[in-house]
Design a protein around this motif. Structure first.
Motif, PDB file in Angstrom:
ATOM      1  N   GLU A 227       0.695  -1.114   0.358  1.00 42.64           N
ATOM      2  CA  GLU A 227      -0.236  -0.311  -0.087  1.00 42.64           C
ATOM      3  C   GLU A 227       0.778   1.023  -0.395  1.00 42.64           C
ATOM      4  O   GLU A 227       2.365   1.354   1.299  1.00 42.64           O
ATOM      5  CB  GLU A 227      -0.881  -0.402   0.978  1.00 42.64           C
ATOM      6  CG  GLU A 227      -1.806   1.209   1.269  1.00 42.64           C
ATOM      7  CD  GLU A 227      -3.265   0.946   2.432  1.00 42.64           C
ATOM      8  OE1 GLU A 227      -2.605   1.693   2.801  1.00 42.64           O
ATOM      9  OE2 GLU A 227      -3.803  -0.240   1.514  1.00 42.64           O
TER      10      GLU A 227
ATOM     11  N   PHE B 154      -5.053   9.128  -0.532  1.00 45.03           N
ATOM     12  CA  PHE B 154      -5.756   8.233  -1.129  1.00 45.03           C
ATOM     13  C   PHE B 154      -4.800   7.801  -1.015  1.00 45.03           C
ATOM     14  O   PHE B 154      -3.244   7.792  -0.678  1.00 45.03           O
ATOM     15  CB  PHE B 154      -5.308   8.886  -2.944  1.00 45.03           C
ATOM     16  CG  PHE B 154      -6.835   9.524  -3.101  1.00 45.03           C
ATOM     17  CD1 PHE B 154      -8.526   8.812  -3.686  1.00 45.03           C
ATOM     18  CD2 PHE B 154      -6.664  11.318  -3.004  1.00 45.03           C
ATOM     19  CE1 PHE B 154      -8.714   9.774  -4.360  1.00 45.03           C
ATOM     20  CE2 PHE B 154      -8.049  11.704  -3.900  1.00 45.03           C
ATOM     21  CZ  PHE B 154      -8.811  10.656  -4.429  1.00 45.03           C
TER      22      PHE B 154
ATOM     23  N   ALA C 293      -3.480   3.744  -1.985  1.00 46.62           N
ATOM     24  CA  ALA C 293      -2.933   3.117  -3.430  1.00 46.62           C
ATOM     25  C   ALA C 293      -2.820   1.689  -2.856  1.00 46.62           C
ATOM     26  O   ALA C 293      -1.591   1.437  -2.674  1.00 46.62           O
ATOM     27  CB  ALA C 293      -2.132   3.186  -4.703  1.00 46.62           C
TER      28      ALA C 293
ATOM     29  N   TRP D  10      -5.452  -2.368  -9.277  1.00 49.62           N
ATOM     30  CA  TRP D  10      -5.210  -1.982  -8.020  1.00 49.62           C
ATOM     31  C   TRP D  10      -5.913  -0.942  -7.771  1.00 49.62           C
ATOM     32  O   TRP D  10      -7.272  -0.843  -8.195  1.00 49.62           O
ATOM     33  CB  TRP D  10      -4.156  -0.409  -8.383  1.00 49.62           C
ATOM     34  CG  TRP D  10      -3.324  -0.932  -8.914  1.00 49.62           C
ATOM     35  CD1 TRP D  10      -2.165  -1.152  -9.751  1.00 49.62           C
ATOM     36  CD2 TRP D  10      -1.947  -0.432  -7.814  1.00 49.62           C
ATOM     37  NE1 TRP D  10      -1.069  -1.078 -10.096  1.00 49.62           N
ATOM     38  CE2 TRP D  10      -0.033  -0.359  -8.072  1.00 49.62           C
ATOM     39  CE3 TRP D  10      -1.653   0.071  -7.107  1.00 49.62           C
ATOM     40  CZ2 TRP D  10       0.827  -0.681  -8.058  1.00 49.62           C
ATOM     41  CZ3 TRP D  10      -0.430  -0.171  -6.011  1.00 49.62           C
ATOM     42  CH2 TRP D  10       1.388   0.172  -6.544  1.00 49.62           C
TER      43      TRP D  10
ATOM     44  N   LEU E 190      -8.047   1.725  -5.123  1.00 49.42           N
ATOM     45  CA  LEU E 190      -7.572   3.547  -5.088  1.00 49.42           C
ATOM     46  C   LEU E 190      -8.548   3.705  -4.124  1.00 49.42           C
ATOM     47  O   LEU E 190      -9.922   3.041  -4.193  1.00 49.42           O
ATOM     48  CB  LEU E 190      -7.634   3.799  -6.235  1.00 49.42           C
ATOM     49  CG  LEU E 190      -7.251   5.585  -5.981  1.00 49.42           C
ATOM     50  CD1 LEU E 190      -5.998   5.554  -5.174  1.00 49.42           C
ATOM     51  CD2 LEU E 190      -7.973   6.575  -7.599  1.00 49.42           C
TER      52      LEU E 190
ATOM     53  N   TYR F  53     -10.554   6.106  -0.854  1.00 47.89           N
ATOM     54  CA  TYR F  53     -10.502   7.185  -0.429  1.00 47.89           C
ATOM     55  C   TYR F  53     -11.177   7.103   0.884  1.00 47.89           C
ATOM     56  O   TYR F  53     -12.069   7.063   0.797  1.00 47.89           O
ATOM     57  CB  TYR F  53     -10.825   8.340  -1.672  1.00 47.89           C
ATOM     58  CG  TYR F  53     -11.811  10.192  -0.484  1.00 47.89           C
ATOM     59  CD1 TYR F  53     -10.655  10.763  -0.108  1.00 47.89           C
ATOM     60  CD2 TYR F  53     -12.583  10.050  -0.007  1.00 47.89           C
ATOM     61  CE1 TYR F  53     -10.981  11.976   0.352  1.00 47.89           C
ATOM     62  CE2 TYR F  53     -13.418  11.560   0.254  1.00 47.89           C
ATOM     63  CZ  TYR F  53     -11.897  11.670   0.660  1.00 47.89           C
ATOM     64  OH  TYR F  53     -12.667  13.293   1.627  1.00 47.89           O
TER      65      TYR F  53
ATOM     66  N   CYS G 132      -8.834  -0.224  -9.961  1.00 47.62           N
ATOM     67  CA  CYS G 132      -7.888   1.193 -11.651  1.00 47.62           C
ATOM     68  C   CYS G 132      -6.661   0.460 -12.139  1.00 47.62           C
ATOM     69  O   CYS G 132      -6.463  -1.155 -11.834  1.00 47.62           O
ATOM     70  CB  CYS G 132      -7.475   2.269 -10.877  1.00 47.62           C
ATOM     71  SG  CYS G 132      -6.455   2.255  -9.105  1.00 47.62           S
TER      72      CYS G 132
ATOM     73  N   VAL H 174      -2.078   4.040 -11.860  1.00 46.17           N
ATOM     74  CA  VAL H 174      -1.979   4.875 -11.218  1.00 46.17           C
ATOM     75  C   VAL H 174      -1.237   5.369 -10.206  1.00 46.17           C
ATOM     76  O   VAL H 174      -1.553   6.755  -9.507  1.00 46.17           O
ATOM     77  CB  VAL H 174      -3.252   4.655 -10.151  1.00 46.17           C
ATOM     78  CG1 VAL H 174      -2.070   3.412  -8.989  1.00 46.17           C
ATOM     79  CG2 VAL H 174      -4.219   5.012  -9.075  1.00 46.17           C
TER      80      VAL H 174
ATOM     81  N   LEU I 199      -1.914   9.769 -10.130  1.00 45.83           N
ATOM     82  CA  LEU I 199      -1.848  10.445  -9.327  1.00 45.83           C
ATOM     83  C   LEU I 199      -0.304  11.332  -8.924  1.00 45.83           C
ATOM     84  O   LEU I 199      -0.762  12.978  -8.490  1.00 45.83           O
ATOM     85  CB  LEU I 199      -1.888  10.118  -7.361  1.00 45.83           C
ATOM     86  CG  LEU I 199      -2.769   8.858  -7.732  1.00 45.83           C
ATOM     87  CD1 LEU I 199      -2.663   7.766  -6.044  1.00 45.83           C
ATOM     88  CD2 LEU I 199      -3.964   9.378  -7.584  1.00 45.83           C
TER      89      LEU I 199
END
Length: 184
Positions: free
Chosen positions: A57, A75, A77, A88, A90, A92, A113, A117, A121
């Motif tokens: 992560e 965020f 990932a 992946w 993602l 929030y 995603c 990613v 970002l």
């Protein structure tokens, strides 16, 4: 293994979309087997072994641009190390919204995603704050998701620092700003 114990997290997705309720605590490594045994009896599919996970992560943040100081936007990932072909993930998470409940409550958005990613970002202005590897067990009880996990930090940075100390005073190793090198 960096942490002195395991973490126990319970997560419930409510009827309200994008809302998460959370309880979190710590246990000693010596209590892991007893806890796993008890959870296996309490949770669904007691006859099956718990699902395992091993994930990497990365946490990204961006600071607000308004004149008032605000909390940064985070965020997370996450990528499975056991199943590298999987997408992946993602996520929030907002700040805790209601501190008067028995559990923490916060808004969350989860999406699968593509592999770019991290690049996306970075291009959006986020910067990586920290990263870790987490390994653990996943249980389900109705709508609840119960995880027992341990966090492992990336040790390569500390190893490189210690190695460079052994080369002093012959060599002075330091971080290089590659953008400056390109303009020379």
């Amino acid at each position: 293994m960096d942490q002195g114990g395991m973490q126990l997290g319970m997560n419930l997705k409510s009827i309200v979309p994008h809302q998460e309720y959370l309880l979190q605590g710590s246990i000693l490594d010596t209590a892991q087997e007893v806890l796993l045994h008890r959870l296996r009896g309490l949770c669904d599919n007691a006859e099956m072994p718990p699902e395992t996970f091993h994930d990497h992560e990365m946490v990204f943040l961006i600071k607000g641009t308004s004149p008032q100081p605000s909390q940064p936007v985070l965020f997370r990932a996450r990528k499975s190390l056991d199943h590298p072909e999987s997408p992946w993930h993602l996520r929030y998470l907002s700040q805790v919204e209601d501190k008067l409940r028995h559990t923490l409550s916060r808004s969350c958005i989860d999406v699968g995603c593509s592999d770019n990613v991290v690049q996306f970002l970075n291009e959006m202005g986020f910067r990586q704050d920290h990263e870790f590897v987490v390994r653990g067990f996943l249980f389900r009880k109705g709508r609840m998701k119960v995880t027992v996990s341990k966090i492992f930090r990336e040790q390569i940075q500390e190893d490189m620092k210690n190695f460079s100390e052994q080369l002093k005073p012959l060599v002075q190793l330091e971080k290089t700003d590659h953008r400056r090198l390109q303009t020379m």
